[in-house]
Motif scaffolding. Structure first.
Motif, PDB file in Angstrom:
ATOM      1  N   PRO A   6       0.787  -1.238   0.000  1.00  0.00           N
ATOM      2  CA  PRO A   6       0.000   0.000   0.000  1.00  0.00           C
ATOM      3  C   PRO A   6       0.816   1.284   0.000  1.00  0.00           C
ATOM      4  O   PRO A   6       0.249   2.372  -0.122  1.00  0.00           O
ATOM      5  CB  PRO A   6      -0.809  -0.120   1.296  1.00  0.00           C
ATOM      6  N   GLY A   7       2.129   1.175   0.126  1.00  0.00           N
ATOM      7  CA  GLY A   7       2.967   2.366   0.233  1.00  0.00           C
ATOM      8  C   GLY A   7       3.223   2.712   1.690  1.00  0.00           C
ATOM      9  O   GLY A   7       2.339   2.577   2.536  1.00  0.00           O
ATOM     10  N   ALA A   8       4.436   3.157   1.995  1.00  0.00           N
ATOM     11  CA  ALA A   8       4.784   3.511   3.372  1.00  0.00           C
ATOM     12  C   ALA A   8       6.109   4.259   3.373  1.00  0.00           C
ATOM     13  O   ALA A   8       6.824   4.302   2.364  1.00  0.00           O
ATOM     14  CB  ALA A   8       4.877   2.266   4.258  1.00  0.00           C
ATOM     15  N   LYS A   9       6.406   4.858   4.510  1.00  0.00           N
ATOM     16  CA  LYS A   9       7.693   5.532   4.679  1.00  0.00           C
ATOM     17  C   LYS A   9       8.253   5.179   6.048  1.00  0.00           C
ATOM     18  O   LYS A   9       7.507   4.934   7.007  1.00  0.00           O
ATOM     19  CB  LYS A   9       7.537   7.046   4.534  1.00  0.00           C
TER      20      LYS A   9
ATOM     21  N   TRP B  76       8.093   2.472  10.474  1.00  0.00           N
ATOM     22  CA  TRP B  76       7.329   2.569   9.232  1.00  0.00           C
ATOM     23  C   TRP B  76       5.936   3.113   9.510  1.00  0.00           C
ATOM     24  O   TRP B  76       5.257   2.674  10.438  1.00  0.00           O
ATOM     25  CB  TRP B  76       7.229   1.202   8.565  1.00  0.00           C
ATOM     26  N   GLN B  77       5.521   4.067   8.658  1.00  0.00           N
ATOM     27  CA  GLN B  77       4.219   4.699   8.799  1.00  0.00           C
ATOM     28  C   GLN B  77       3.591   4.876   7.417  1.00  0.00           C
ATOM     29  O   GLN B  77       4.287   4.840   6.397  1.00  0.00           O
ATOM     30  CB  GLN B  77       4.357   6.069   9.472  1.00  0.00           C
TER      31      GLN B  77
ATOM     32  N   GLU C 233       8.375  13.265   8.317  1.00  0.00           N
ATOM     33  CA  GLU C 233       9.140  13.113   7.085  1.00  0.00           C
ATOM     34  C   GLU C 233       9.873  11.767   7.091  1.00  0.00           C
ATOM     35  O   GLU C 233      10.264  11.264   8.148  1.00  0.00           O
ATOM     36  CB  GLU C 233      10.163  14.245   6.950  1.00  0.00           C
ATOM     37  N   PRO C 234      10.082  11.183   5.911  1.00  0.00           N
ATOM     38  CA  PRO C 234      10.839   9.928   5.864  1.00  0.00           C
ATOM     39  C   PRO C 234      12.314  10.162   6.173  1.00  0.00           C
ATOM     40  O   PRO C 234      12.839  11.272   6.009  1.00  0.00           O
ATOM     41  CB  PRO C 234      10.653   9.463   4.418  1.00  0.00           C
ATOM     42  N   LEU C 235      12.953   9.122   6.627  1.00  0.00           N
ATOM     43  CA  LEU C 235      14.396   9.186   6.836  1.00  0.00           C
ATOM     44  C   LEU C 235      15.104   9.411   5.505  1.00  0.00           C
ATOM     45  O   LEU C 235      14.729   8.836   4.479  1.00  0.00           O
ATOM     46  CB  LEU C 235      14.897   7.879   7.453  1.00  0.00           C
ATOM     47  N   VAL C 236      16.110  10.247   5.522  1.00  0.00           N
ATOM     48  CA  VAL C 236      16.991  10.443   4.369  1.00  0.00           C
ATOM     49  C   VAL C 236      18.389  10.049   4.827  1.00  0.00           C
ATOM     50  O   VAL C 236      18.969  10.695   5.703  1.00  0.00           O
ATOM     51  CB  VAL C 236      16.965  11.901   3.869  1.00  0.00           C
TER      52      VAL C 236
ATOM     53  N   GLN D   1      22.408   8.258  -1.702  1.00  0.00           N
ATOM     54  CA  GLN D   1      21.315   8.705  -0.836  1.00  0.00           C
ATOM     55  C   GLN D   1      20.124   7.761  -0.941  1.00  0.00           C
ATOM     56  O   GLN D   1      19.787   7.284  -2.027  1.00  0.00           O
ATOM     57  CB  GLN D   1      20.872  10.117  -1.223  1.00  0.00           C
ATOM     58  N   GLU D   2      19.516   7.507   0.184  1.00  0.00           N
ATOM     59  CA  GLU D   2      18.321   6.666   0.255  1.00  0.00           C
ATOM     60  C   GLU D   2      17.229   7.420   0.997  1.00  0.00           C
ATOM     61  O   GLU D   2      17.384   7.770   2.175  1.00  0.00           O
ATOM     62  CB  GLU D   2      18.638   5.355   0.983  1.00  0.00           C
ATOM     63  N   VAL D   3      16.136   7.707   0.292  1.00  0.00           N
ATOM     64  CA  VAL D   3      14.950   8.295   0.919  1.00  0.00           C
ATOM     65  C   VAL D   3      14.008   7.146   1.242  1.00  0.00           C
ATOM     66  O   VAL D   3      13.550   6.442   0.337  1.00  0.00           O
ATOM     67  CB  VAL D   3      14.269   9.317  -0.016  1.00  0.00           C
ATOM     68  N   ARG D   4      13.707   6.957   2.511  1.00  0.00           N
ATOM     69  CA  ARG D   4      12.951   5.778   2.932  1.00  0.00           C
ATOM     70  C   ARG D   4      11.445   6.005   2.778  1.00  0.00           C
ATOM     71  O   ARG D   4      10.670   5.929   3.733  1.00  0.00           O
ATOM     72  CB  ARG D   4      13.311   5.419   4.372  1.00  0.00           C
ATOM     73  N   ALA D   5      11.039   6.251   1.553  1.00  0.00           N
ATOM     74  CA  ALA D   5       9.621   6.391   1.216  1.00  0.00           C
ATOM     75  C   ALA D   5       9.372   5.621  -0.072  1.00  0.00           C
ATOM     76  O   ALA D   5      10.076   5.832  -1.069  1.00  0.00           O
ATOM     77  CB  ALA D   5       9.240   7.856   1.054  1.00  0.00           C
TER      78      ALA D   5
END
Length: 207
Positions: free
Chosen positions: A120-123, A129-130, A137-140, A152-156
């Motif tokens: 379903p999508g999450a960050k 995880w939410q 904001e998601p972790l960067v 770089q990893e955007v955790r979304a």
């Protein structure tokens, strides 16, 4: 950490290269090709590096048509410059491999059983995880690959869903990183590490 992980990967590459066409890419992903009978498609089977033995055992003697590109991803074991551990695979190594190899289908090995058809999508935030619509904001993170490459990893991760398949397999929530494959137009399914061989036999027998 990154240097010791690279040593492990290099040692495994040496062993695999004695039997298969194998390599190590810029992100430290260890890959090898398994050839089936003539015809069929090219399937990229992506799995965490720490599950290498279980996945190789599941593939041993497996009958299929086409070719399997097995990609063993060390990103969950990679350190971040922020000092935060990664809870699972990252986007860039998988996207790079998909763009380079362009497989016909992507199979993602994930904790669970059976088939993963969507997410379903999450960050991921400092509190875990939410849903994507949550306020935090998601972790960067800046991830150091075993090869020394930093990215770089955007955790979304956005939602994804693949068409159902006519298979008698348990259905589980799919892995969050499935959106990486579908974003590139590659048909994507999760395949659970529990009873992995039976799931692979069913999937590859269908195709």
């Amino acid at each position: 950490m990154a240097s010791s992980l690279l040593e492990q990967l290099s040692a495994d590459l040496e062993v695999l290269s004695e039997h298969l066409r194998a390599g190590l890419d810029e992100f430290g992903t260890l890959y090898c090709y398994l050839e089936g009978s003539r015809g069929g498609k090219t399937y990229l089977l992506h799995a965490p590096y720490e599950e290498a033995l279980a996945v190789l055992q599941a593939l041993n003697g497996l009958s299929f048509r086409g070719r399997i590109l097995l990609a063993l991803d060390p990103s969950p074991l990679s350190p971040t410059l922020e000092g935060l551990p990664l809870s699972g695979p990252t986007r860039a190594p998988l996207a790079h491999l998909l763009e380079k190899t362009r497989p016909d289908r992507l199979l993602l090995a994930f904790p669970g059983e059976g088939l993963g058809q969507g997410f379903p999508g999450a960050k991921e935030t400092p509190r875990g995880w939410q849903p994507l619509e949550a306020e935090e904001e998601p972790l960067v993170l800046r991830v150091e690959a075993p090869t020394g490459l930093t990215y770089q990893e955007v955790r979304a991760y956005g939602p994804w869903e693949s068409p159902p398949l006519p298979l008698d397999l348990p259905i589980s929530p799919g892995p969050y990183w499935g959106s990486v494959g579908l974003a590139l137009g590659i048909p994507t399914y999760g395949v659970g590490l529990v009873n992995l061989r039976a799931s692979l036999e069913a999937l590859l027998g269908l195709w």
